[in-house]
Design an enzyme around this catalytic site. Structure first.
Site, PDB file in Angstrom:
ATOM      1  N   LYS A  65       0.964  -1.050   0.134  1.00  0.00           N
ATOM      2  CA  LYS A  65      -0.144  -0.171   0.033  1.00  0.00           C
ATOM      3  C   LYS A  65       0.815   1.266  -0.159  1.00  0.00           C
ATOM      4  CE  LYS A  65      -3.130   2.824   2.933  1.00  0.00           C
ATOM      5  NZ  LYS A  65      -2.230   3.995   2.776  1.00  0.00           N
ATOM      6  N   LEU A  99      -4.739   0.036   7.210  1.00  0.00           N
ATOM      7  CA  LEU A  99      -3.625   0.970   7.327  1.00  0.00           C
ATOM      8  C   LEU A  99      -4.114   2.627   7.116  1.00  0.00           C
ATOM      9  CD1 LEU A  99      -0.579  -0.646   5.283  1.00  0.00           C
ATOM     10  CD2 LEU A  99      -0.779  -0.628   7.848  1.00  0.00           C
ATOM     11  N   ASP A 100      -3.601   3.363   7.804  1.00  0.00           N
ATOM     12  CA  ASP A 100      -3.890   4.939   7.535  1.00  0.00           C
ATOM     13  C   ASP A 100      -3.715   5.258   6.394  1.00  0.00           C
ATOM     14  OD1 ASP A 100      -4.805   4.789  10.353  1.00  0.00           O
ATOM     15  OD2 ASP A 100      -2.939   5.576  11.010  1.00  0.00           O
ATOM     16  N   MET A 101      -4.436   6.167   5.824  1.00  0.00           N
ATOM     17  CA  MET A 101      -3.972   6.911   4.687  1.00  0.00           C
ATOM     18  C   MET A 101      -2.634   7.079   4.421  1.00  0.00           C
ATOM     19  SD  MET A 101      -6.004  10.355   2.924  1.00  0.00           S
ATOM     20  CE  MET A 101      -5.855  10.591   1.044  1.00  0.00           C
ATOM     21  N   THR A 103       0.076   5.876   6.174  1.00  0.00           N
ATOM     22  CA  THR A 103       0.766   4.355   6.330  1.00  0.00           C
ATOM     23  C   THR A 103       1.007   3.884   5.182  1.00  0.00           C
ATOM     24  OG1 THR A 103       0.079   4.700   8.597  1.00  0.00           O
ATOM     25  CG2 THR A 103       1.013   2.680   7.941  1.00  0.00           C
TER      26      THR A 103
END
Length: 238
Positions: A65, A99-101, A103
């Site tokens: 990601k 996962l955070d934006m 991360t």
């Protein structure tokens, strides 16, 4: 029924339960009233009028990601999501956890909603490892205290194995391994210690590693390796 539909990759179990509440699921032409309906197979089951195929073998993919996309299927504000980055020929997949934006790194994707749910249960306790670039002052001794867990604003975080990798001035890379994966856990813990996180990368989830996988690239886990891992989960529970 909800479990079987999740297993078939229709959606996560929670989403399937919502579909049933909305009257979108039928059995032999009759609207299903409860997700607790007991079935031995999906024969005669349809979603939105379309017959549901029997569950195929579970598949698992590693996805690198990139920063700047959300771990969700759609965003009301029109921001980019992981599905904008995934190859068009990929089967329907669901992310395991989030996962955070901002991360980056390893995100597991699966075709099996029930496997997704099992992996996300806190009791499963699969370790995740992150590398954080942070600015500020911290000692290895302070990081080692995290092995006993920490409480922040009434939220208790379990054991974290943290190590100072390298330092340049007041910038450092810190490696952290944890098993709970609570929302924004790594960032909150490091910010609580007075550090400013400028980059966060998940490098592994259980036995699966990011390795040299390029940003936005996808790689399928071999069936043998996936089956071996799932057996290890079952043995750990037993």
């Amino acid at each position: 029924m909800a479990k079987l539909l999740a297993r078939a990759g229709i959606a996560s179990r929670r989403e399937v339960e919502r579909m049933i509440e909305d009257g979108r699921v039928t059995l032999n032409g009759e609207v299903v009233k409860t997700p607790a309906t007991l079935l031995s197979s999906l024969h005669g089951v349809a979603v939105d009028g379309k017959p549901v195929a029997q569950p195929a073998a579970t598949r698992l993919f590693l996805f690198h990601k990139p920063s700047g996309c959300l771990t969700t299927e759609r965003d009301p504000r029109g921001r980019a999501t992981i599905y904008d980055r995934l190859p068009a020929d990929l089967p329907r997949v669901m992310p395991i956890g989030r996962l955070d934006m901002t991360t980056e790194g390893l995100l597991l994707l699966t075709t099996d909603g029930e496997f997704k749910r099992q992996m996300e249960l806190p009791a499963t306790g699969v370790p995740r490892t992150y590398r954080a670039r942070a600015f500020g002052d911290i000692s290895q001794a302070q990081l080692e205290d995290l092995i006993d867990g920490i409480e922040i604003d009434g939220m208790r975080y379990g054991a974290i194995n943290a190590n100072l990798e390298r330092r340049t001035g007041r910038n450092q890379w810190i490696e952290m391994t944890l098993t709970e994966g609570k929302n924004r856990e790594v960032r909150r813990v490091l910010e609580h210690l007075g550090l400013e996180v400028s980059r966060l990368i998940r490098t592994s989830y259980g036995p699966f590693n990011l390795g040299q996988l390029a940003p936005s690239a996808v790689e399928e886990v071999k069936e043998h390796d996936l089956n071996f891992f799932r057996k290890s989960l079952t043995n750990a529970k037993g």
